[in-house]
Every structure is written in C-alpha cells, then in structure tokens.
Write a protein that holds these residues in place. Structure first.
Motif, PDB file in Angstrom:
ATOM      1  N   LEU A 144      -7.232 -11.366   3.535  1.00  0.00           N
ATOM      2  CA  LEU A 144      -5.860 -10.862   3.606  1.00  0.00           C
ATOM      3  C   LEU A 144      -4.920 -11.886   2.978  1.00  0.00           C
ATOM      4  CD1 LEU A 144      -6.059  -9.657   7.307  1.00  0.00           C
ATOM      5  CD2 LEU A 144      -5.897  -8.145   5.330  1.00  0.00           C
ATOM      6  N   PRO A 145      -3.794 -11.448   2.390  1.00  0.00           N
ATOM      7  CA  PRO A 145      -3.388 -10.062   2.134  1.00  0.00           C
ATOM      8  C   PRO A 145      -4.015  -9.543   0.833  1.00  0.00           C
ATOM      9  CG  PRO A 145      -1.674 -11.547   1.369  1.00  0.00           C
ATOM     10  CD  PRO A 145      -2.757 -12.412   1.961  1.00  0.00           C
ATOM     11  N   PHE A 146      -3.969  -8.225   0.661  1.00  0.00           N
ATOM     12  CA  PHE A 146      -4.423  -7.611  -0.583  1.00  0.00           C
ATOM     13  C   PHE A 146      -3.678  -6.286  -0.755  1.00  0.00           C
ATOM     14  CE2 PHE A 146      -7.393  -6.279   2.751  1.00  0.00           C
ATOM     15  CZ  PHE A 146      -7.373  -4.905   2.620  1.00  0.00           C
ATOM     16  N   VAL A 147      -3.840  -5.686  -1.917  1.00  0.00           N
ATOM     17  CA  VAL A 147      -3.220  -4.395  -2.204  1.00  0.00           C
ATOM     18  C   VAL A 147      -4.287  -3.304  -2.116  1.00  0.00           C
ATOM     19  CG1 VAL A 147      -1.896  -3.009  -3.852  1.00  0.00           C
ATOM     20  CG2 VAL A 147      -1.534  -5.488  -3.722  1.00  0.00           C
ATOM     21  N   TRP A 148      -4.105  -2.379  -1.181  1.00  0.00           N
ATOM     22  CA  TRP A 148      -4.997  -1.223  -1.084  1.00  0.00           C
ATOM     23  C   TRP A 148      -4.499  -0.127  -2.010  1.00  0.00           C
ATOM     24  CZ3 TRP A 148      -3.480   3.715   0.155  1.00  0.00           C
ATOM     25  CH2 TRP A 148      -4.492   4.653   0.347  1.00  0.00           C
ATOM     26  N   LYS A 149      -5.422   0.481  -2.752  1.00  0.00           N
ATOM     27  CA  LYS A 149      -5.077   1.617  -3.609  1.00  0.00           C
ATOM     28  C   LYS A 149      -6.114   2.713  -3.443  1.00  0.00           C
ATOM     29  CE  LYS A 149      -2.718  -0.959  -7.310  1.00  0.00           C
ATOM     30  NZ  LYS A 149      -2.704  -1.265  -8.774  1.00  0.00           N
ATOM     31  N   VAL A 160      -0.692   3.602  -2.420  1.00  0.00           N
ATOM     32  CA  VAL A 160      -0.653   2.147  -2.610  1.00  0.00           C
ATOM     33  C   VAL A 160      -0.016   1.517  -1.379  1.00  0.00           C
ATOM     34  CG1 VAL A 160       0.211   0.241  -4.021  1.00  0.00           C
ATOM     35  CG2 VAL A 160      -0.385   2.406  -5.114  1.00  0.00           C
ATOM     36  N   LYS A 161      -0.638   0.447  -0.865  1.00  0.00           N
ATOM     37  CA  LYS A 161      -0.063  -0.240   0.285  1.00  0.00           C
ATOM     38  C   LYS A 161      -0.504  -1.703   0.292  1.00  0.00           C
ATOM     39  CE  LYS A 161       0.541   0.088   5.310  1.00  0.00           C
ATOM     40  NZ  LYS A 161       0.272   0.894   6.521  1.00  0.00           N
ATOM     41  N   ILE A 162       0.434  -2.599   0.576  1.00  0.00           N
ATOM     42  CA  ILE A 162       0.082  -4.006   0.766  1.00  0.00           C
ATOM     43  C   ILE A 162      -0.440  -4.166   2.189  1.00  0.00           C
ATOM     44  CG2 ILE A 162       0.935  -6.377   0.859  1.00  0.00           C
ATOM     45  CD1 ILE A 162       3.010  -5.631  -1.228  1.00  0.00           C
ATOM     46  N   VAL A 163      -1.655  -4.672   2.299  1.00  0.00           N
ATOM     47  CA  VAL A 163      -2.303  -4.864   3.598  1.00  0.00           C
ATOM     48  C   VAL A 163      -2.211  -6.345   3.963  1.00  0.00           C
ATOM     49  CG1 VAL A 163      -4.465  -4.686   4.881  1.00  0.00           C
ATOM     50  CG2 VAL A 163      -3.843  -2.908   3.231  1.00  0.00           C
ATOM     51  N   ARG A 164      -1.428  -6.642   4.966  1.00  0.00           N
ATOM     52  CA  ARG A 164      -1.239  -8.027   5.415  1.00  0.00           C
ATOM     53  C   ARG A 164      -1.984  -8.314   6.716  1.00  0.00           C
ATOM     54  NH1 ARG A 164       2.635  -9.999   2.064  1.00  0.00           N
ATOM     55  NH2 ARG A 164       4.105  -8.483   1.174  1.00  0.00           N
ATOM     56  N   GLN A 165      -2.306  -7.250   7.466  1.00  0.00           N
ATOM     57  CA  GLN A 165      -3.060  -7.388   8.712  1.00  0.00           C
ATOM     58  C   GLN A 165      -3.906  -6.132   8.903  1.00  0.00           C
ATOM     59  OE1 GLN A 165       0.257  -8.081  11.261  1.00  0.00           O
ATOM     60  NE2 GLN A 165       0.870  -5.926  11.361  1.00  0.00           N
ATOM     61  N   LEU A 166      -4.920  -6.226   9.724  1.00  0.00           N
ATOM     62  CA  LEU A 166      -5.866  -5.116   9.884  1.00  0.00           C
ATOM     63  C   LEU A 166      -5.183  -3.817  10.286  1.00  0.00           C
ATOM     64  CD1 LEU A 166      -9.060  -6.621  11.560  1.00  0.00           C
ATOM     65  CD2 LEU A 166      -8.888  -5.440   9.356  1.00  0.00           C
ATOM     66  N   ASN A 170      -4.510   1.300   9.373  1.00  0.00           N
ATOM     67  CA  ASN A 170      -4.430   2.501  10.208  1.00  0.00           C
ATOM     68  C   ASN A 170      -3.752   3.643   9.452  1.00  0.00           C
ATOM     69  OD1 ASN A 170      -5.549   0.934  12.214  1.00  0.00           O
ATOM     70  ND2 ASN A 170      -3.612   0.615  13.304  1.00  0.00           N
ATOM     71  N   ASP A 171      -4.287   4.824   9.597  1.00  0.00           N
ATOM     72  CA  ASP A 171      -3.708   6.062   9.034  1.00  0.00           C
ATOM     73  C   ASP A 171      -3.815   6.157   7.511  1.00  0.00           C
ATOM     74  OD1 ASP A 171      -2.900   6.834  11.627  1.00  0.00           O
ATOM     75  OD2 ASP A 171      -1.063   5.644  11.430  1.00  0.00           O
ATOM     76  N   LEU A 172      -4.522   5.229   6.854  1.00  0.00           N
ATOM     77  CA  LEU A 172      -4.745   5.375   5.415  1.00  0.00           C
ATOM     78  C   LEU A 172      -5.879   6.371   5.168  1.00  0.00           C
ATOM     79  CD1 LEU A 172      -4.541   1.679   4.110  1.00  0.00           C
ATOM     80  CD2 LEU A 172      -2.795   3.466   3.941  1.00  0.00           C
ATOM     81  N   PRO A 173      -5.909   7.033   4.025  1.00  0.00           N
ATOM     82  CA  PRO A 173      -7.020   7.932   3.705  1.00  0.00           C
ATOM     83  C   PRO A 173      -8.359   7.194   3.785  1.00  0.00           C
ATOM     84  CG  PRO A 173      -5.231   8.228   2.142  1.00  0.00           C
ATOM     85  CD  PRO A 173      -4.865   7.037   2.976  1.00  0.00           C
ATOM     86  N   LYS A 174      -9.396   7.883   4.221  1.00  0.00           N
ATOM     87  CA  LYS A 174     -10.667   7.233   4.531  1.00  0.00           C
ATOM     88  C   LYS A 174     -11.610   7.123   3.334  1.00  0.00           C
ATOM     89  CE  LYS A 174      -9.219   7.177   8.771  1.00  0.00           C
ATOM     90  NZ  LYS A 174      -8.610   5.922   9.290  1.00  0.00           N
ATOM     91  N   GLY A 175     -11.250   7.726   2.191  1.00  0.00           N
ATOM     92  CA  GLY A 175     -12.176   7.811   1.078  1.00  0.00           C
ATOM     93  C   GLY A 175     -12.184   6.616   0.153  1.00  0.00           C
ATOM     94  N   GLU A 180      -7.199  -4.909  -4.151  1.00  0.00           N
ATOM     95  CA  GLU A 180      -6.830  -5.728  -5.301  1.00  0.00           C
ATOM     96  C   GLU A 180      -6.123  -7.001  -4.831  1.00  0.00           C
ATOM     97  OE1 GLU A 180      -5.315  -3.736  -9.067  1.00  0.00           O
ATOM     98  OE2 GLU A 180      -3.484  -4.643  -8.298  1.00  0.00           O
ATOM     99  N   GLN A 181      -6.457  -8.100  -5.459  1.00  0.00           N
ATOM    100  CA  GLN A 181      -5.807  -9.361  -5.095  1.00  0.00           C
ATOM    101  C   GLN A 181      -4.293  -9.243  -5.272  1.00  0.00           C
ATOM    102  OE1 GLN A 181      -7.597 -12.921  -6.781  1.00  0.00           O
ATOM    103  NE2 GLN A 181      -5.608 -13.937  -6.880  1.00  0.00           N
ATOM    104  N   LEU A 182      -3.553  -9.716  -4.274  1.00  0.00           N
ATOM    105  CA  LEU A 182      -2.093  -9.678  -4.334  1.00  0.00           C
ATOM    106  C   LEU A 182      -1.622 -10.801  -5.262  1.00  0.00           C
ATOM    107  CD1 LEU A 182       0.514  -8.373  -3.251  1.00  0.00           C
ATOM    108  CD2 LEU A 182       0.429  -9.987  -1.346  1.00  0.00           C
TER     109      LEU A 182
END
Length: 384
Positions: A144-149, A160-166, A170-175, A180-182
């Motif tokens: 952490l942190p990273f960019v989820w896409k 697209v969401k910046i993930v800073r903590q586990l 939550n509530d992101l699509p499961k697929g 990506e490195q921030l």
C-alpha cells in the motif's frame, strides 16, 4: 470514393456526446451517417441521417448494423469486437480496427502491450479477482498505497480508486483488475495523435489536465500545457511511439504522467475523440472531430496547431441533484469574453454525469485560466 453528397454511408457505434460532435462535421461535409446506440435519448439521435436503437455489446446487432455502411467507426470502446472482426473479413472498413480495439478495451491487456513494446508506464500487477489483491498484500507481494483499476468498463472516473488501506477495497467490483504503483507526478498530460488510412500522421499540442479530487474526472483541460519545450517534445515522442505500436487509424488520445524528475509515463489510451481534445473546436485550426473524420476516410489531415490558447471546463451534474436538468447561470457565462458552452443534450442529470463543456479562448493563457475559474464557479448543472 466520393464521400460528399453521395450514397456513401458512415456508421458510428455509440451516440453520446462524442458522436454528436463528430456529426457537426459530417453535416458540414454532407456525409450520410448511421448511428447505433443503446438509448432512444442518445445525444446523436437528432443529428444523424439514420438512428438505430440497439445493444452495442450484442454480436448480431453490431454485425447487422455494420453491414449497412461502408466505413464503421466508434465513439465508445465498449462494443462487440467479434462482430467487428467478421465485418472486416467481409470487406467493411472498420476504424479503429478490431485488433486495435481488442487490445485497448481491457486495461490489463493495455498495460501488457506497453511492456511488450517497450513503452514507459507505471509498474503494475494483474489480478483475475479482487480477492487476490488481499492475498498479495498479506504475503508481501503488493504494498500500500496503490491505484486499483477495473480491467474493463471503466469510464469518467469510474473503475479507478486509490487504495491506501484494506478497507478501501470494500464494495469494489470483484472481477479482473490491476494494481498500479502510485506514481508521484507533477502533471497529468495528454497528446492526441491522428493517423490516416493513407499513413499520414499528425499530433496536437500537449495539453495539461486538472482533475476533480473526488470524482477523478477532468475539470480543466489547458492547451498548450504549461510545461517546458523539452518535456512537451518528450510527451509527443512517447505518444507517437504508442500510436505507431498500435498502428491505429483515426485518433489515439494518449494520457500521460509527468513525474517529479520529468519522465513521461503512459497512463492509458483511447482510440477515438477524447475529453482532452474538446477545446480544439474553438482553439485549433482543425477540431479533433473533423480530424477523426478526415483520418478514417483517408482525406488530408488538417492543421493541428492552435489559433489561440484554449481551456476546456467540463460541465458535470452537481452533487445531490438527480432528475430533469437545469443549467443555472448559463447567461452569465455567455456574457464572458471568449466563452462558448456546449450542451450535450442529456435530459437527466445525476452527480458527476458529463452534461456539457465550456471552452474559453484567449491569447493570454493565464487570463483564460482565470475566466475558466469564473465559469466553473458560476454555472451550475442541477435538477429542476
């Protein structure tokens, strides 16, 4: 082939605002157009010669539509590629090609393409399921942190969401997705490359993009970007190399990061007219929309240089407003010098939905930026 005032038919997959602005130019040239879109309320429905309602992801719908036209193009990536492949085999000219589109539709595939072609991009990991990200964090394979896409179907800041903590997972699509490195960066830039079916290539000036911190949408596009000539040249070189690798026909918008040490990294690409080129309608000798038509029809490409400095402001639905749209204070901004609003024709607003844009042109870019701020603070896109 005679495209003008003739029996030639141009098909457009997607009838949103990009299609509507493409149609400004087909009407100017008297080119017969057919549009396919999922909605009877699509902004393009009134400006084309023939409108067809249908599912852009359905094979038979796209195939049967494509058989009615001579050249087929897109204004949205989420279309049925298998149908495009069959149409190409049967002689319909499809731009961008099914191969190009297939490689761009999926962001994980996009990123792998950059690696395979030695194109600069941020380090990333690919995951088939969201749950695999938690496993990777637990075993030390991801930090952490990273960019989820999301790998597919992201648009206008969605996916697209910046993930800073586990808990951010939550509530992101499961697929399928990528992590990506921030990257710390100075600027988000973009370059639009035009490539014609006859092999001619031109680039537009580098633009600078300012994003809304919450919605992850572009708020302002500034052209030319306020960067050094050396960085601008580097950005255009990366965009041209990317364009050559994809061997696309039409437009390719290449979104870029300028890092703290002035390296240029590719964020993502779009093989169509793009939000980062809307200011070209008023500020450039040839708008991106006219250029796309020229490119896919093999006509000479137009002058891509600016006539004047330009800034684009996105008009998006205000927070806490859903329903029939109302544009508040539009007369106020129309009284400002060099200001041109574009209303897309969407009857219903919702928070952060793109409803239009405003272009501000001025010989002094700093003045244009000040006016753009006034525009942003004045006009409100609300529900009635």
């Amino acid at each position: 082939m005679n495209y003008f005032s003739s029996d030639f038919k141009l098909g457009i997959l997607g009838g949103g605002q990009l299609g509507k602005m493409l149609l400004y130019n087909t009407r100017k040239f008297d080119i017969y157009t057919c549009v396919l879109d999922n909605s009877n309320e699509a902004p393009s429905r009134l400006a084309c010669n023939k409108f067809v309602k249908g599912d852009l992801m359905d094979f038979d719908t796209v195939y049967n539509f494509g058989k009615q036209v001579d050249v087929l193009t897109i204004e949205i990536e989420n279309v049925n590629v298998q149908a495009l492949e069959k149409l190409e085999k049967e002689g319909v000219k499809v731009y961008p090609s099914a191969k190009t589109l297939r490689g761009i539709q999926n962001k994980a595939t996009q990123k792998l393409f950059y690696l395979d072609h030695n194109l600069p991009t941020a380090p990333f990991s690919r995951f088939a399921y969201l749950s695999e990200i938690e496993d990777a964090i637990d075993n030390g394979g991801l930090s952490l942190p990273f960019v989820w896409k999301a790998a597919q179907f992201g648009y206008d800041g969605n996916g697209v969401k910046i993930v800073r903590q586990l808990s951010d997972l939550n509530d992101l699509p499961k697929g399928e997705c990528i992590a990506e490195q921030l990257i710390p960066f100075k600027n988000e830039l973009a370059v639009i490359v035009a490539r014609s079916s006859r092999g001619e290539t031109k680039t537009y000036p580098v633009v600078e993009m300012e994003f809304h911190p919450e919605a992850n949408q572009v708020e302002y596009v500034i052209c030319p970007a306020r960067i050094s000539p050396e960085v601008a040249k580097k950005a255009q070189e990366v965009a041209l190399k990317t364009s050559e690798a994809y061997n696309h026909i039409g437009l390719l918008a290449v979104e870029l990061f300028q890092t703290e040490d002035d390296q240029i990294l590719i964020n993502e690409v779009a093989p169509r007219p793009h939000n980062s080129g809307h200011q070209t309608i008023e500020a450039s000798y040839t708008s991106q929309f006219e250029q796309h038509i020229r490119a896919i029809l093999g006509l000479p490409l137009g002058n891509t240089q600016n006539k004047v400095g330009g800034i684009m402001v996105n008009l998006v639905g205000a927070e806490n407003h859903t329903g029939p749209v109302k544009y508040e204070n539009i007369e106020t901004i129309m009284a400002m010098e060099g200001v041109t609003p574009h209303i897309y024709g969407k009857k219903e607003t919702r928070p952060f939905r793109k409803m239009g844009h405003v272009t501000i042109v001025n010989e002094n870019l700093d003045t244009a930026r000040q006016i753009a701020e006034e525009v942003k603070n004045s006009i409100k896109v609300i529900s009635q």
